[in-house]
Design a protein around this motif. Structure first.
Motif, PDB file in Angstrom:
ATOM      1  N   PRO A  36      30.788  40.703  48.083  1.00 47.35           N
ATOM      2  CA  PRO A  36      31.724  41.140  47.127  1.00 47.35           C
ATOM      3  C   PRO A  36      33.274  41.421  47.543  1.00 47.35           C
ATOM      4  O   PRO A  36      34.249  40.983  46.967  1.00 47.35           O
ATOM      5  N   TYR A  37      33.292  42.127  48.781  1.00 48.76           N
ATOM      6  CA  TYR A  37      34.386  42.380  49.253  1.00 48.76           C
ATOM      7  C   TYR A  37      35.270  41.212  49.703  1.00 48.76           C
ATOM      8  O   TYR A  37      36.478  40.926  49.419  1.00 48.76           O
ATOM      9  N   LEU A  38      34.563  40.143  50.344  1.00 50.52           N
ATOM     10  CA  LEU A  38      35.006  39.026  50.772  1.00 50.52           C
ATOM     11  C   LEU A  38      35.264  37.940  49.472  1.00 50.52           C
ATOM     12  O   LEU A  38      36.327  37.400  49.765  1.00 50.52           O
ATOM     13  N   TYR A  39      34.555  38.094  48.702  1.00 48.73           N
ATOM     14  CA  TYR A  39      34.914  37.392  47.457  1.00 48.73           C
ATOM     15  C   TYR A  39      36.132  37.919  46.635  1.00 48.73           C
ATOM     16  O   TYR A  39      36.918  37.023  46.330  1.00 48.73           O
ATOM     17  N   SER A  40      36.403  39.136  46.672  1.00 50.00           N
ATOM     18  CA  SER A  40      37.587  39.544  46.022  1.00 50.00           C
ATOM     19  C   SER A  40      38.716  39.242  47.113  1.00 50.00           C
ATOM     20  O   SER A  40      39.839  38.899  46.466  1.00 50.00           O
ATOM     21  N   GLU A  41      38.641  39.352  48.113  1.00 53.52           N
ATOM     22  CA  GLU A  41      39.885  39.104  49.093  1.00 53.52           C
ATOM     23  C   GLU A  41      40.178  37.413  48.672  1.00 53.52           C
ATOM     24  O   GLU A  41      41.437  37.033  49.061  1.00 53.52           O
ATOM     25  N   LEU A  42      39.089  36.433  49.039  1.00 46.14           N
ATOM     26  CA  LEU A  42      39.305  34.945  48.418  1.00 46.14           C
ATOM     27  C   LEU A  42      40.090  34.891  47.199  1.00 46.14           C
ATOM     28  O   LEU A  42      41.032  33.971  47.106  1.00 46.14           O
ATOM     29  N   LYS A  43      39.506  35.612  46.267  1.00 43.53           N
ATOM     30  CA  LYS A  43      40.268  35.454  44.987  1.00 43.53           C
ATOM     31  C   LYS A  43      41.653  35.693  44.976  1.00 43.53           C
ATOM     32  O   LYS A  43      42.282  35.102  44.358  1.00 43.53           O
ATOM     33  N   GLU A  44      41.941  37.065  45.640  1.00 38.94           N
ATOM     34  CA  GLU A  44      43.319  37.434  45.667  1.00 38.94           C
ATOM     35  C   GLU A  44      44.241  36.423  46.345  1.00 38.94           C
ATOM     36  O   GLU A  44      45.046  36.071  45.994  1.00 38.94           O
TER      37      GLU A  44
END
Length: 298
Positions: A285-293
């Motif tokens: 989830p952390y990587l997903y949020s970083e990629l989304k941002e």
């Protein structure tokens, strides 16, 4: 001339790949290939030596029917909660204090960061001596005349896990402080000045403006500290070796003990996969949020 230029361009293109290839191969084999191998072993009947048969989820059933594993999981949640809460709070407070342009800030920063340069084995050994009733705090205080003073948590099953928390917080608070301090230094001072002009007090500015702006720093600190908490092995091994009894057993020490001491390789592999799934539940989830941002920023 053209040929030499073409050769130079090709070399510049392929040289980084050639330099990185050995490291990539080592990571592929040493990390991902062995992750797959561990997953297969967890589905086999392996005990003292690996077997490559297939028994389904039998090892996972054995794992979750083991009381010692339940103790390890409970200890992990207790340790992680206290470790994260105290470390994040301590790191944030120290970062805010250092951000006030105090004297000798560089020296104080180095003092707070120094414990992070030590290995967990060194930290565990040092705190084992400090908390030992016959060598450390209790003996020193009693030698000063306070004969009734008792601080024997490391020898008491109900309190031993808290000594692991103390040592881990001591080592990691400086790391949290450094990330929060970097986040504070990245905030535009004009925001603070505007709030002060409006009459907001400094505590209210931090509570309502600055701390919410530190969300990326909070996320990074929590993810990294959660990873440290889950894989915590050497600190526990050095301080208590999982004892007294199994009072400070955590999944990593359970995995080591099951695999190398009790000859239950399949159960140990199953516990390793459970730890991997826990780490993945935090990291993905952390990587997903970083990629989304980053996509929104582009």
């Amino acid at each position: 001339m053209f040929r030499n230029t073409h050769l130079t361009d090709r070399l510049a293109k392929w040289l980084p790949r050639l330099v990185l290839t050995p490291s990539m191969v080592m990571v592929l084999v040493g990390v991902y290939l062995f992750m797959v191998w561990t997953g297969w072993i967890s589905l086999s009947s392996s005990r003292m030596v690996p077997h490559y048969d297939f028994v389904g989820l039998e090892q996972y059933i054995r794992l979750w029917s083991t009381p010692r594993w339940h103790t390890a999981v409970i200890n992990l949640f207790l340790f992680s909660f206290l470790f994260l809460a105290i470390t994040v709070g301590t790191g944030l407070i120290i970062a805010i204090l250092l951000d006030q342009n105090i004297r000798a800030e560089g020296a104080l920063r180095a003092v707070y960061l120094y414990p992070m340069s030590l290995s967990f084995i060194v930290t565990g050994t040092a705190w084992k001596w400090i908390l030992n009733p016959d060598l450390g705090i209790e003996k020193v205080v009693r030698s000063l005349g306070w004969e009734s003073f008792v601080f024997d948590w490391i020898t008491r099953p109900n309190f031993a896990i808290y000594t692991i928390v103390i040592a881990a917080v001591w080592q990691s608070s400086g790391f949290a402080m450094a990330i929060f301090l970097a986040g504070l230094r990245g905030i535009d001072n004009s925001v603070i000045k505007a709030a002060q002009i409006e009459g907001a007090s400094l505590p209210k500015i931090y509570r309502s403006i600055i701390i919410p702006m530190l969300r990326p720093a909070f996320l990074s600190v929590i993810v990294l500290l959660s990873y440290i908490a889950i894989k915590n092995f050497d600190l526990v091994l050095a301080m208590t070796n999982g004892g007294p009894g199994s009072a400070t057993e955590v999944p990593s020490t359970f995995m080591f003990s099951a695999t190398f001491r009790r000859n239950q390789m399949g159960v140990g592999a199953a516990s390793a996969i459970m730890m991997l799934m826990t780490v993945a539940a935090i990291i993905i989830p952390y990587l997903y949020s970083e990629l989304k941002e980053s996509r929104h920023a582009d």
